[in-house]
Design an enzyme around this catalytic site. Structure first.
Site, PDB file in Angstrom:
ATOM      1  N   HIS A   1       0.853  -1.194   0.000  1.00  0.00           N
ATOM      2  CA  HIS A   1       0.000   0.000   0.000  1.00  0.00           C
ATOM      3  C   HIS A   1       0.888   1.242   0.000  1.00  0.00           C
ATOM      4  O   HIS A   1       1.850   1.316   0.757  1.00  0.00           O
ATOM      5  CB  HIS A   1      -0.892  -0.018   1.248  1.00  0.00           C
TER       6      HIS A   1
ATOM      7  N   HIS B   1       1.918  11.038  -1.155  1.00  0.00           N
ATOM      8  CA  HIS B   1       1.060  10.596  -0.057  1.00  0.00           C
ATOM      9  C   HIS B   1       1.155  11.668   1.019  1.00  0.00           C
ATOM     10  O   HIS B   1       2.064  11.647   1.842  1.00  0.00           O
ATOM     11  CB  HIS B   1       1.472   9.229   0.492  1.00  0.00           C
TER      12      HIS B   1
END
Length: 323
Positions: A45, A122
């Site tokens: 992830h 992110h």
């Protein structure tokens, strides 16, 4: 460095091994004819967060409060953001060596960045460039000709149509004949016969329509949960609704919101995740790949070099031999 979790949930570093570097080619020949969406495949992830830039601005997709905090008190905000943004310790080659075969690539063009320089994102942006990383993956595949990767290009922050076309051109140039064109999901034997090693999903429908080398976005079961037990309940609820028809991802990653982060200033995503790994690993080992409604396919996690995650996911393929 990889690591393992003790029974108390503490973490100690261990050298990362390459025991699963060629796990696909080492599968029982009976599994070479199973389509990819019925195999058990380990994934990471937010694959690229190991190289987030400490000097990067906060993504403009983040909340206004976080962006304001970053401008008013960057010396406090940026270290805090980094602690909660890093989801992987292994670099992309180390992840591939460890056996990860699904890479979650969240791509962005920084507002202040160079015209054609694409980064990963992110909350903040990476030092790594997309083109360099795809080249690194291609070079690894050349050394492992019977391994297959699923690359999920997602997010696309700040991307114009021209930048999408530029990125797709880079993808075609870098991977060439390694790309598996869109169609019926193949088996390993079929991919090996055609010399194809890359199935690339691209979460931009217009680009997918223009380019047969691209596959549609892959569904990702994201629980958005802080607590391990709540995440497992969510995943079980999703299974009870029935698996998607093609490739899909069950995400075993925990998620913290801004309120939680502000209330735990000394914590980090790593410190929250590592104690949860034994329970999540136990859940993983209970799963079964295959075509059944409650079967799993790709299972993705954070800090994939810790514990037994990759080996547990790969090991589920043995259950297919009992059918």
């Amino acid at each position: 460095m990889g690591g393992q979790v003790s029974t108390r949930g503490s973490f100690r570093s261990l050298p990362c091994t390459n025991a699963n570097a060629d796990w696909m080619s080492a599968l029982c020949p009976r599994l070479w004819d199973v389509p990819l969406h019925h195999l058990s495949i380990p994934g990471s992830h937010d694959t690229m967060t190991y190289c987030l830039n400490r000097k990067s601005p906060v993504s403009h997709r983040e909340s206004r409060l976080l962006q304001l905090m970053s401008k008013v008190a960057p010396c406090v905000t940026r270290p805090m953001v980094l602690k909660w943004s890093v989801t992987q310790a292994l670099d992309v080659t180390e992840q591939l060596d460890a056996g990860v075969r699904y890479l979650d690539l969240r791509i962005a063009h920084m507002l202040q960045g160079s015209e054609k320089n694409l980064h990963f994102v992110h909350m903040v942006y990476t030092t790594a460039l997309v083109e360099d990383t795809l080249t690194e993956i291609s070079e690894w595949l050349e050394q492992h000709p019977r391994e297959v990767v699923i690359l999920a290009c997602r997010n696309f922050e700040g991307m114009t149509e021209d930048l999408h076309e530029y990125l797709v051109a880079c993808i075609k140039n870098i991977f060439g004949d390694m790309l598996c064109p869109r169609g019926e999901l193949p088996t390993l034997r079929q991919l090996w016969a055609r010399g194809q090693q890359v199935l690339l999903s691209y979460e931009d429908e217009a680009s997918v329509r223009r380019h047969p080398e691209l596959w549609p976005g892959i569904p990702y079961w994201w629980g958005n949960k802080v607590k391990t037990e709540a995440l497992i309940r969510y995943l079980e609820a999703m299974k009870s609704c029935g698996r998607p028809g093609g490739l899909f991802v069950a995400g075993t990653n925990l998620t913290e919101n801004l309120e939680y982060v502000l209330a735990h200033p000394s914590a980090s995503l790593k410190r929250v995740t590592l104690p949860s790994l034994p329970a999540l690993s136990a859940w993983v080992r209970q799963q079964c790949p295959g075509p059944g409604a409650r079967c799993t396919n790709i299972i993705a996690g954070d800090f994939v070099g810790a514990g037994s995650f990759v080996g547990d996911v790969v090991g589920l393929n043995q259950k297919l031999l009992r059918c």
